[in-house]
Design an enzyme around this catalytic site. Structure first.
Site, PDB file in Angstrom:
ATOM      1  CG  ASP A 322       4.228   4.185  71.020  1.00  0.00           C
ATOM      2  OD1 ASP A 322       3.604   3.200  71.460  1.00  0.00           O
ATOM      3  OD2 ASP A 322       4.666   4.246  69.859  1.00  0.00           O
ATOM      4  CD  GLU A 375       4.498   0.271  74.129  1.00  0.00           C
ATOM      5  OE1 GLU A 375       3.991  -0.754  73.652  1.00  0.00           O
ATOM      6  OE2 GLU A 375       4.967   1.170  73.421  1.00  0.00           O
TER       7      GLU A 375
END
Length: 641
Positions: A322, A375
């Protein structure tokens, strides 16, 4: 004293000088087997061994349900040079609640959960629980052996992104949440995923976190599957069951930041132990969270060990990392004066860059076939490049640029699409610069962004036709695929972690037909190598007509390696039917219609269409050969040749 001397010697034997040396060097890759709480037999007695890193604490005490939370009864022993505190407690069993009481240098008492705990008290409780991962039994050896041979570039990867707490819920009973246990979830989810045709699931919010509304992106228990859905053994059952049904499991992983909750990592021993001490480096002003100190070996070891932990101890098949951009840029989300430049005066976090290279080279080297997915929302070069070529070493990257352009185009009134045609073609100019996943994730259907179906223009029926055309373009485009739960049956409400998906919509014809269509796309994708085997090779994709902007029609070919079973896609993004549509083709062959969005089962008109089309010698789209096809409004046609 003799007994005491022997006890000290034994404690030092469990955490050795070598353990401390490797942890201090940032290379103790199984540190989770030493720090934390570990049931064991010591001097013939069953009990639990506790170890916690707290170098700046004056003293540490173990408190818990077993000693009535007495703050003096269980002082821990300090091991130097790293300042690890240890204690063996005989007679202790799994399931016991505990915390560490740390006495800071200034005398403050600080109560912390165990950073290496494998199990936590159900929220709103914040204590750790003793767990025994050695009890876990696995029966997924066939999957694990095949995984080591898995070639991501040439394999079909269609990911179903799921938040377990809001996928399905029981009617409210004793537990107001109604959460499915990991075991129930395994059976229900597997049935759905196999029926639809996804290859992997990506789970949001598995590491322990205090606040439901953070969706698991503010972690306090990095080494603990959340107790919301059961025990560590229950979570292992979940992974094992999916593997036995040939479904891969990816976890969202959050090494970018952690919350300030008092039981968590923030100012752990009274000092900034896990975070950068300078608030300009150690705090995210937008998120109100702390940033890990990637320059500190023990902190890097904590994170790298955690990545290894999920792969080794719970057999997961990959991590979606993330907020990578927030780690790479020192000024991410910060104004002037809120950040400090690197040694060269730039905005790159050199320590985070080295962390990623170390992490990814280690993970892909030790565990062939596992996925490390970034990401990363900027144009940072070589995210999936090899570390030896100055890349970051990820195996895949979310294609945020494609997602943004795609959604901007899809939201437009069809009349205005002709002026924005390049939004759908631009991604092909950089499609092979990284190994991409095309994503329509949870982030796109929350916080007033609208659900996928409600982003679509037009009246009720038009919305469904638009979305089918959009999904078809996505599945035809090079790159692996990810859809968030609810998108495949056109969930109308935005996603909320507070309720389950609106499954009742599948009782309505339009939503059932949408699900039928996405299922057909997924199964076509999985069984047709032309749609995935050359995702990273320019030879796998060819535009037939990328410039038909006035009609907003796109046509392209996905080529297979052996020249057999190639696919021709024709997609109409306007409500205007083209009964005389002619498409140029590469060869004078027969073209078989294998997917038609206008079929009755998908909510189309059900009008009969020929199945086979013979190309004739008639120039079109710059090709010598072509054939004509009755292309409906918002029509999608996929031909095999």
């Amino acid at each position: 004293m003799a007994g005491r001397t022997k006890k000290v010697k034994k404690e030092n034997e469990f955490i050795t000088e070598l353990d401390q040396y490797l942890f201090g060097a940032g290379t103790h890759y199984e540190i989770f087997k030493k720090l934390g709480a570990h049931p064991m037999v010591w001097e013939g007695k069953k009990g639990v061994y506790f170890a916690v890193w707290a170098p700046n604490a004056k003293a540490v005490y173990l408190i818990g349900s077993f000693n009535g939370w007495d703050e003096q009864s269980h002082p821990m022993r300090r091991l130097d040079p790293l300042g690890i505190y240890v204690l063996f407690v005989p007679g202790l069993r799994t399931g016991e609640l505990y915390k560490y009481l740390l006495v800071a240098r200034d005398g403050r008492k600080i109560y912390k959960a165990d950073p290496f705990a494998n199990y936590a008290e159900f929220r709103p409780g914040t204590a750790s629980r003793v767990a025994d991962l050695s009890r876990i039994k696995w029966s997924d050896s066939a999957w694990m052996e095949n995984r080591s041979l898995f070639d991501q570039d040439s394999s079909p990867i269609a990911i179903y992104e799921v938040h377990p707490g809001s996928w399905k819920r029981h009617p409210h009973g004793e537990d107001e949440s109604g959460y499915y246990n990991y075991r129930e979830f395994a059976h229900e989810l597997t049935k759905y995923v196999k029926d639809m045709g996804y290859t992997h699931v990506e789970l949001i919010g598995i590491a322990e976190h205090p606040y439901d509304g953070s969706w698991g992106y503010q972690v306090t228990g990095y080494y603990a599957p959340t107790s919301r859905y059961g025990t560590p053994e229950d979570f292992a059952y979940f992974v094992n069951y999916l593997h036995r049904n040939k479904i891969g499991v990816i976890l969202d992983w959050v090494p970018a930041h952690f919350p300030r909750d008092e039981q968590g990592l923030a100012e752990f021993d009274g000092t900034c132990l896990y975070e950068y001490a300078d608030p300009r480096k150690g705090e995210h002003p937008d998120w109100g969270t702390k940033i890990f100190d990637y320059g500190k070996n023990e902190v890097k070891n904590f994170l790298i060990g955690n990545a290894i932990f999920w792969i080794e101890q719970f057999h997961v098949d990959g991590l979606r990392v993330d907020a990578v951009a927030s780690m790479l840029y020192l000024d991410y989300g910060k104004s002037d004066g809120q950040w400090v430049a690197n040694q060269y005066g730039g905005n790159k976090n050199l320590e985070a860059i080295e962390f990623f290279k170390h992490l990814n080279s280690l993970m892909t080297g030790r565990y062939p076939g596992i996925m490390m997915i970034a990401e990363e929302s900027t144009a940072w070069p070589k995210v999936t490049g090899k570390p030896e070529d100055d890349g970051l070493g990820f195996t895949m990257k979310w294609n945020m640029g494609w997602m943004h352009d795609f959604l901007e185009y899809m939201k437009l009134d069809p009349y205005f699409r002709q002026f924005n045609h390049n939004k759908m073609t631009f991604a092909m100019t950089y499609a092979y610069s990284e190994r991409y996943v095309l994503v329509l994730s949870h982030d796109e259907v929350v916080h007033l962004k609208c659900s996928m179906i409600n982003k679509m223009p037009g009246l009720y029926d038009d919305k469904f036709s638009n979305l089918k055309a959009g999904y078809s373009f996505m599945f035809g485009h090079p790159g692996k695929k990810l859809l968030f739960m609810g998108q495949d049956f056109a969930q109308f409400q935005e996603w909320s972690e507070e309720r389950e998906l609106d499954w009742y919509l599948l009782g309505e014809e339009k939503h059932q037909q949408m699900q039928n269509y996405v299922r057909a796309l997924l199964h076509l994708y999985k069984k047709t190598p032309a749609m995935y085997a050359a995702d990273c090779d320019p030879k796998g994709f060819e535009w037939i007509n990328a410039d038909d902007y006035s009609r907003s029609i796109f046509s392209f070919v996905r080529h297979s390696d052996n020249g057999k079973s190639n696919l021709l896609f024709v997609i109409n993004f306007t409500p205007v039917a083209r009964p005389d549509y002619r498409v140029g083709v590469p060869r004078r062959k027969q073209y078989r219609l294998i997917l038609n969005s206008d079929a009755a089962e998908f909510g189309g008109s059900g009008k009969e269409q020929p199945v086979v089309y013979k190309a004739v010698k008639q120039e079109c789209d710059g090709r010598m050969y072509s054939f004509a096809y009755d292309l409906p409004a918002y029509g999608v046609a996929v031909f095999k040749f």
